[in-house]
Scaffold this active site. Structure first.
Site, PDB file in Angstrom:
ATOM      1  N   GLY A 274       0.673  -1.205  -0.147  1.00  0.00           N
ATOM      2  CA  GLY A 274      -0.147   0.133  -0.010  1.00  0.00           C
ATOM      3  C   GLY A 274       0.811   1.217  -0.145  1.00  0.00           C
ATOM      4  O   GLY A 274       0.035   2.252  -0.104  1.00  0.00           O
TER       5      GLY A 274
ATOM      6  N   SER B 266       6.182   0.167  -3.783  1.00  0.00           N
ATOM      7  CA  SER B 266       5.590  -1.130  -4.264  1.00  0.00           C
ATOM      8  C   SER B 266       4.373  -0.771  -5.081  1.00  0.00           C
ATOM      9  O   SER B 266       4.199  -1.763  -6.443  1.00  0.00           O
ATOM     10  CB  SER B 266       4.965  -2.074  -3.168  1.00  0.00           C
ATOM     11  OG  SER B 266       3.964  -1.712  -2.604  1.00  0.00           O
TER      12      SER B 266
ATOM     13  N   MET C 174       1.040  -9.903   1.878  1.00  0.00           N
ATOM     14  CA  MET C 174       1.434 -10.722   2.758  1.00  0.00           C
ATOM     15  C   MET C 174       0.990 -10.643   4.195  1.00  0.00           C
ATOM     16  O   MET C 174       1.540  -9.414   4.838  1.00  0.00           O
ATOM     17  CB  MET C 174       3.096 -10.990   2.770  1.00  0.00           C
ATOM     18  CG  MET C 174       3.761 -11.326   1.345  1.00  0.00           C
ATOM     19  SD  MET C 174       5.521 -11.380   1.414  1.00  0.00           S
ATOM     20  CE  MET C 174       5.913  -9.652   1.457  1.00  0.00           C
TER      21      MET C 174
ATOM     22  N   CYS D 256      13.876 -11.541   6.559  1.00  0.00           N
ATOM     23  CA  CYS D 256      12.477 -11.488   5.937  1.00  0.00           C
ATOM     24  C   CYS D 256      12.595 -11.410   4.436  1.00  0.00           C
ATOM     25  O   CYS D 256      11.921 -12.230   3.708  1.00  0.00           O
ATOM     26  CB  CYS D 256      11.979 -10.306   6.424  1.00  0.00           C
ATOM     27  SG  CYS D 256      10.206 -10.068   5.706  1.00  0.00           S
TER      28      CYS D 256
ATOM     29  N   CYS E  41       8.961  -3.802  11.645  1.00  0.00           N
ATOM     30  CA  CYS E  41       7.510  -3.694  11.410  1.00  0.00           C
ATOM     31  C   CYS E  41       6.647  -4.518  12.538  1.00  0.00           C
ATOM     32  O   CYS E  41       5.414  -4.328  12.832  1.00  0.00           O
ATOM     33  CB  CYS E  41       7.304  -4.439  10.159  1.00  0.00           C
ATOM     34  SG  CYS E  41       7.641  -6.240  10.053  1.00  0.00           S
TER      35      CYS E  41
END
Length: 360
Positions: free
Chosen positions: A11, A15, A34, A98, A196
């Site tokens: 969002g 990206s 994800m 990640c 995050c």
């Protein structure tokens, strides 16, 4: 037939522009958000707001949008490792794990199960295929202020061969202008610089709540072993830390060592935080197949650290000695060290030992 590509969509502007540009270039784009944490999570990599924002962008671009649930694999390969590393007195970089295990691991695998062989993200980095060797090269993003190649240092040849970094040739300003041109409602969306999955960036509180293990206070010592204070638990400290020590001193004191076995924090003056050597483990070579002899590189020991001239020498199975020409401040076990030749990422590894530990 159009080539299909899965775009990891958060969002955010990077990206979203990546997805838009790929669609303009003729790809069949599938947006994927994800889920990395429970669906009732109000913060972090996955929340209802993140998924809703990504879906809104996908609708604007007229592309399908799905949510892939990677909660279990994220907990296993990223969060559990993060907690374990802190318990061992190291300071990990979960974003690097990640990228390797989730974005270009689990996501790529699930995309391939759907018949899609390419994954794209909004990373500021570039991939080129070298003519002679046929190897995929990872290069810095065109915008060196936003370059994220450091965070991608553990990607394999297989992963790079199935990845697209669509905004890697653009500056951040150009990405925002592109979002405005396309009418995407995120051109001024703020960026997050925190980990995050940690609410309010409170590492100690998260570690206690996630593991159920209460932080154990212990002694703060100087280099001679004299006890000069008490720490709140080793997870609250990292190499080079100056603030929050709670010690009155005529000169500023910094954390110089963390010993999880003895549960001690060692502090010293600023000069004691500097070192010229480290041992790197878990090496991942990108532009070369392996390191057979010493090479001169520019090395980066933290994401925003300025690269420094160094020599990298093989030092046994899966390890290398890194010797800097000038002392570096706060070389921190658990962080990644990444090796560069100009814009090209030669490879990287994890800092295992540093300074006097290298010689022991």
């Amino acid at each position: 037939m159009k080539m299909k590509v899965v775009v990891a969509m958060s969002g955010g502007v990077d990206s979203s522009v990546a997805a838009a540009l790929l669609r303009e270039q003729g790809y069949e784009v599938i947006g994927v958000t994800m889920r990395l944490q429970p669906s009732d999570c109000s913060e972090g990599c996955y929340s209802r707001d993140v998924a809703a924002d990504a879906k809104k962008i996908a609708q604007k671009l007229d592309i399908p949008h799905q949510v892939f649930d990677f909660t279990d694999v994220f907990a296993r390969d990223v969060i559990t490792d993060f907690c374990r590393e802190y318990s061992l007195g190291r300071t990990p970089n979960p974003c690097i794990r990640c990228n390797h295990y989730i974005k270009f691991g689990a996501l790529l695998k699930q995309a391939q199960e759907l018949g899609v062989n390419m994954v794209a993200t909004g990373h500021y980095a570039r991939i080129e295929k070298e003519n002679g060797s046929g190897r995929y090269l990872l290069k810095k993003g065109a915008d060196h202020l936003k370059d994220q190649s450091y965070m991608l240092c553990m990607l394999t040849q297989e992963q790079l061969g199935h990845s697209l970094f669509t905004v890697g040739d653009l500056t951040k300003e150009e990405v925002r202008h592109t979002a405005e041109r396309l009418g995407l409602p995120i051109s001024d969306k703020a960026e997050s610089h925190e980990i995050c999955f940690i609410p309010n960036n409170d590492y100690p509180k998260f570690l206690v709540e996630y593991t159920g293990i209460t932080a154990l206070p212990g002694p703060i010592i100087d280099r001679r072993g004299n006890v000069i204070g008490e720490h709140r638990g080793i997870a609250s400290y990292t190499i080079g830390q100056r603030k929050g020590l709670g010690i009155a001193s005529r000169e500023p004191l910094y954390v110089t060592a963390i010993d999880p076995e003895k549960n001690t924090i060692t502090v010293g003056g600023k000069s004691e935080v500097y070192a010229t050597e480290l041992i790197a483990s878990d090496l991942n070579w990108i532009s070369i197949e392996r390191l057979d002899s010493p090479i001169n590189v520019k090395a980066r020991i933290r994401y925003r650290h300025r690269e420094a001239a160094a020599t990298v020498t093989p030092a046994g199975t899966g390890e290398a000695m890194v010797e800097f020409r000038e002392p570096q401040m706060a070389i921190t076990p658990g962080q990644a060290v990444v090796f560069y030749d100009g814009d090209i990422v030669l490879g990287g590894g994890l800092i295992a030992r540093t300074g006097r530990e290298v010689l022991s």
